[in-house]
Motif scaffolding. Structure first.
Motif, mmCIF file in Angstrom:
data_model
loop_
_atom_site.group_PDB
_atom_site.id
_atom_site.type_symbol
_atom_site.label_atom_id
_atom_site.label_comp_id
_atom_site.label_asym_id
_atom_site.label_seq_id
_atom_site.Cartn_x
_atom_site.Cartn_y
_atom_site.Cartn_z
ATOM 1 N N PHE A 331 0.830 -1.209 0.000
ATOM 2 C CA PHE A 331 0.000 0.000 0.000
ATOM 3 C C PHE A 331 0.865 1.261 0.000
ATOM 4 C CE2 PHE A 331 -2.867 -3.200 1.688
ATOM 5 C CZ PHE A 331 -4.065 -2.891 1.081
ATOM 6 N N TRP A 332 1.896 1.260 0.821
ATOM 7 C CA TRP A 332 2.763 2.436 0.965
ATOM 8 C C TRP A 332 3.425 2.804 -0.352
ATOM 9 C CZ3 TRP A 332 8.420 2.368 1.645
ATOM 10 C CH2 TRP A 332 8.937 3.612 2.031
ATOM 11 N N MET A 333 3.918 1.815 -1.087
ATOM 12 C CA MET A 333 4.564 2.093 -2.375
ATOM 13 C C MET A 333 3.567 2.645 -3.384
ATOM 14 S SD MET A 333 7.452 -0.851 -3.036
ATOM 15 C CE MET A 333 6.425 -2.258 -2.658
ATOM 16 N N MET A 334 2.380 2.053 -3.460
ATOM 17 C CA MET A 334 1.397 2.490 -4.452
ATOM 18 C C MET A 334 1.014 3.951 -4.256
ATOM 19 S SD MET A 334 0.657 0.084 -6.642
ATOM 20 C CE MET A 334 -0.960 0.489 -7.250
ATOM 21 N N PHE A 335 0.689 4.328 -3.021
ATOM 22 C CA PHE A 335 0.244 5.699 -2.765
ATOM 23 C C PHE A 335 1.424 6.663 -2.700
ATOM 24 C CE2 PHE A 335 -3.294 3.163 -1.037
ATOM 25 C CZ PHE A 335 -4.340 3.726 -1.732
ATOM 26 N N GLY A 336 2.527 6.233 -2.105
ATOM 27 C CA GLY A 336 3.681 7.109 -1.988
ATOM 28 C C GLY A 336 4.304 7.454 -3.324
ATOM 29 N N VAL A 337 4.425 6.467 -4.198
ATOM 30 C CA VAL A 337 4.978 6.723 -5.531
ATOM 31 C C VAL A 337 4.063 7.663 -6.313
ATOM 32 C CG1 VAL A 337 5.488 5.637 -7.751
ATOM 33 C CG2 VAL A 337 6.316 4.599 -5.637
ATOM 34 N N ALA A 338 2.748 7.520 -6.136
ATOM 35 C CA ALA A 338 1.805 8.417 -6.817
ATOM 36 C C ALA A 338 1.986 9.862 -6.362
ATOM 37 C CB ALA A 338 0.370 7.953 -6.567
ATOM 38 N N THR A 339 2.211 10.064 -5.055
ATOM 39 C CA THR A 339 2.409 11.438 -4.570
ATOM 40 C C THR A 339 3.713 12.031 -5.097
ATOM 41 O OG1 THR A 339 3.474 10.628 -2.540
ATOM 42 C CG2 THR A 339 1.099 10.985 -2.481
ATOM 43 N N LEU A 340 4.751 11.195 -5.229
ATOM 44 C CA LEU A 340 5.999 11.708 -5.790
ATOM 45 C C LEU A 340 5.814 12.075 -7.260
ATOM 46 C CD1 LEU A 340 8.978 12.358 -5.591
ATOM 47 C CD2 LEU A 340 9.477 9.976 -6.161
ATOM 48 N N ALA A 341 5.064 11.250 -7.993
ATOM 49 C CA ALA A 341 4.796 11.570 -9.400
ATOM 50 C C ALA A 341 4.048 12.895 -9.518
ATOM 51 C CB ALA A 341 3.989 10.446 -10.046
ATOM 52 N N ALA A 342 3.065 13.114 -8.620
ATOM 53 C CA ALA A 342 2.336 14.382 -8.633
ATOM 54 C C ALA A 342 3.256 15.551 -8.277
ATOM 55 C CB ALA A 342 1.163 14.318 -7.651
ATOM 56 N N THR A 343 4.168 15.319 -7.341
ATOM 57 C CA THR A 343 5.108 16.373 -6.950
ATOM 58 C C THR A 343 6.026 16.738 -8.108
ATOM 59 O OG1 THR A 343 5.065 15.594 -4.658
ATOM 60 C CG2 THR A 343 6.911 17.003 -5.310
ATOM 61 N N ILE A 344 6.545 15.741 -8.795
ATOM 62 C CA ILE A 344 7.432 15.995 -9.937
ATOM 63 C C ILE A 344 6.681 16.718 -11.045
ATOM 64 C CG2 ILE A 344 8.807 14.891 -11.727
ATOM 65 C CD1 ILE A 344 9.497 12.715 -9.709
#
Length: 453
Positions: A331-344
């Motif tokens: 769960f952490w990877m799925m949501f965390g990676v999405a937030t980093l993609a949005a940040t970039i």
């Protein structure tokens, strides 16, 4: 029971209530084989699922490590807790880790249905349906292959074996987020090729669905924001009806060029929001990897692992070592990676706007404005200003806003002149229909549908 009877085993063996039938069978096998004495306290004999069906972790002062090492079946825990043990509770038929793993599978599999809700049943194309069916089929086939057919090597256990559902979900999360720790890998060449092809298919299918869902959600949020702005404008003009306010807004419009050279301040809100979410998931990861029993990373190791994981670099030097950590990682990877993609994405958009603002050539825009307004205005020989008609103003607006180039506009006007207009400047409908219309087959189909209506 038969094995114990064959040895004349009588007496009572105290077993924890959370032992599954497979664990009890393995324990009975160990007792029947003489690897444990009947007076050994079986309540401290615990099955270690991460080491296979025949591995037992034993805490007993009377059992020597050498004896179990030579048998190759048991491992003495020497008082150390086994964090690879799954957590069972009385009200769940499966372990807590398996329950969360199934929830993750449901989350991934629900993406096509979320897309159906956002699009509406009538707007689903054949491509949408095919894509959704393929994604669900891929998910089912991948889980089946990972848990029953393919065998994997890992630093978490010894020897090749299929994955448990928890480990399969952990590996799926690494595939979908492209983290790729490398702590679980296919053991044999055929499995390696299958997993490699599966990775490409998964990224294409899931990436396409996620982009579609994100785009639809963004469209809805944009529409809601526009409605809110319109409502505020109507509230500021209570004496006008909705239709009158919209008509007045359309009539007045806005200026073609923003001659405010300083420009409006660049909006950093999207970057701040997405960056805050990313820092939140990083912080959650740091605390989890530091405090969760069995993980025990230092503070610096937890920070390093969180950033390397959510950035999808995934060096793999630090990774989840417990069953709970693997489920959390999914769960952490799925949501965390999405937030980093949005940040970039927000950062790139912000920098693009800043660069565009700095590149703006105001003197050049002034020269272009005066040149175009002179070209598209009608000035008599006496110097009197006759202004622009609607067509001239339309050309001026399109070229000034870079919607169309002057060369493209010249081509369009040349095509119009080619038709040879009537004395009033109009071109016959039939000429445009025959010269610019679709092929005859499409024309016939159009006429047929028109006549059927």
């Amino acid at each position: 029971a038969q094995a114990l009877s064959a040895r004349g085993g009588e007496g009572h063996y105290c077993l924890p209530r959370t032992l599954s039938p497979m664990k009890v069978a393995s324990l009975a096998f160990a007792l029947a084989a003489g690897l444990l004495s009947r007076d050994c306290d079986a309540s401290v004999v615990r099955f270690s699922q991460a080491r296979g069906a025949k591995a037992l972790a034993v805490e007993d002062a009377n059992v020597t490590r050498h004896h179990f090492a030579t048998q190759g079946l048991l491992e003495v825990a020497a008082g150390k807790p086994d964090y690879n043990e799954e957590t069972y509770v009385t009200f769940l038929p499966v372990s807590v880790e398996v329950a969360f793993a199934l929830a993750f599978v449901t989350l991934v599999g629900s993406v096509p249905f979320i897309l159906i809700v956002l699009l509406g049943g009538g707007n689903m194309t054949r491509a949408h349906i095919l894509e959704s069916v393929c994604l669900i089929m891929w998910l089912g086939v991948a889980l089946f292959m990972f848990t029953t057919v393919l065998q994997f090597n890992s630093s978490h256990w010894e020897g090749p074996r299929p994955l448990t559902i928890v480990e399969a979900v952990y590996l799926l999360a690494q595939i979908l987020t492209t983290v790729g720790y490398g702590d679980i890998t296919p053991a044999f060449p055929r499995g390696q090729v299958w997993v490699a092809a599966n990775v490409i298919l998964a990224l294409c299918l899931y990436g396409s669905c996620i982009m579609e869902v994100t785009d639809r959600i963004n469209q809805r949020l944009t529409a809601q924001a526009a409605e809110l702005i319109a409502a505020l404008e109507r509230a500021s003009h209570p004496d006008q009806s909705n239709e009158e306010a919209e008509a007045a807004s359309m009539r007045v419009g806005k200026r073609l060029m923003d001659w405010n050279y300083s420009g409006a301040p660049v909006d950093m809100t999207p970057l701040i929001k997405s960056g805050t979410l990313f820092l939140f998931f990083c912080t959650v990861g740091v605390f989890f990897w530091h405090f969760f029993p069995g993980e025990g990373k230092t503070w610096l190791q937890a920070v390093y692992m969180s950033i390397i994981t959510l950035s999808t670099v995934g060096f793999g030097f630090f990774n989840a070592t417990t069953e709970g950590g693997k489920v959390f990682s999914a769960f952490w990877m799925m949501f965390g990676v999405a937030t980093l993609a949005a940040t970039i994405a927000a950062f790139c958009e912000l920098m693009s706007k800043i660069k565009a603002k700095e590149r703006r050539n105001v003197p050049g825009e002034k020269l272009k404005f005066f040149r175009l307004i002179k070209n598209y205005s009608h000035v008599s020989s006496e110097g009197s200003d006759k202004g622009m008609d609607s067509y001239d103003f339309l050309k001026f607006c399109l070229v000034m806003n870079d919607t169309i180039t002057e060369e493209e506009l010249t081509v369009i006007e040349g095509r119009f002149d080619h038709f040879g207009g009537a004395p009033d400047g109009a071109v016959a409908y039939q000429k445009v229909h025959d010269a610019e219309g679709p092929p005859s087959a499409f024309k016939e189909e159009f006429e047929r549908r028109k006549s059927s209506k």
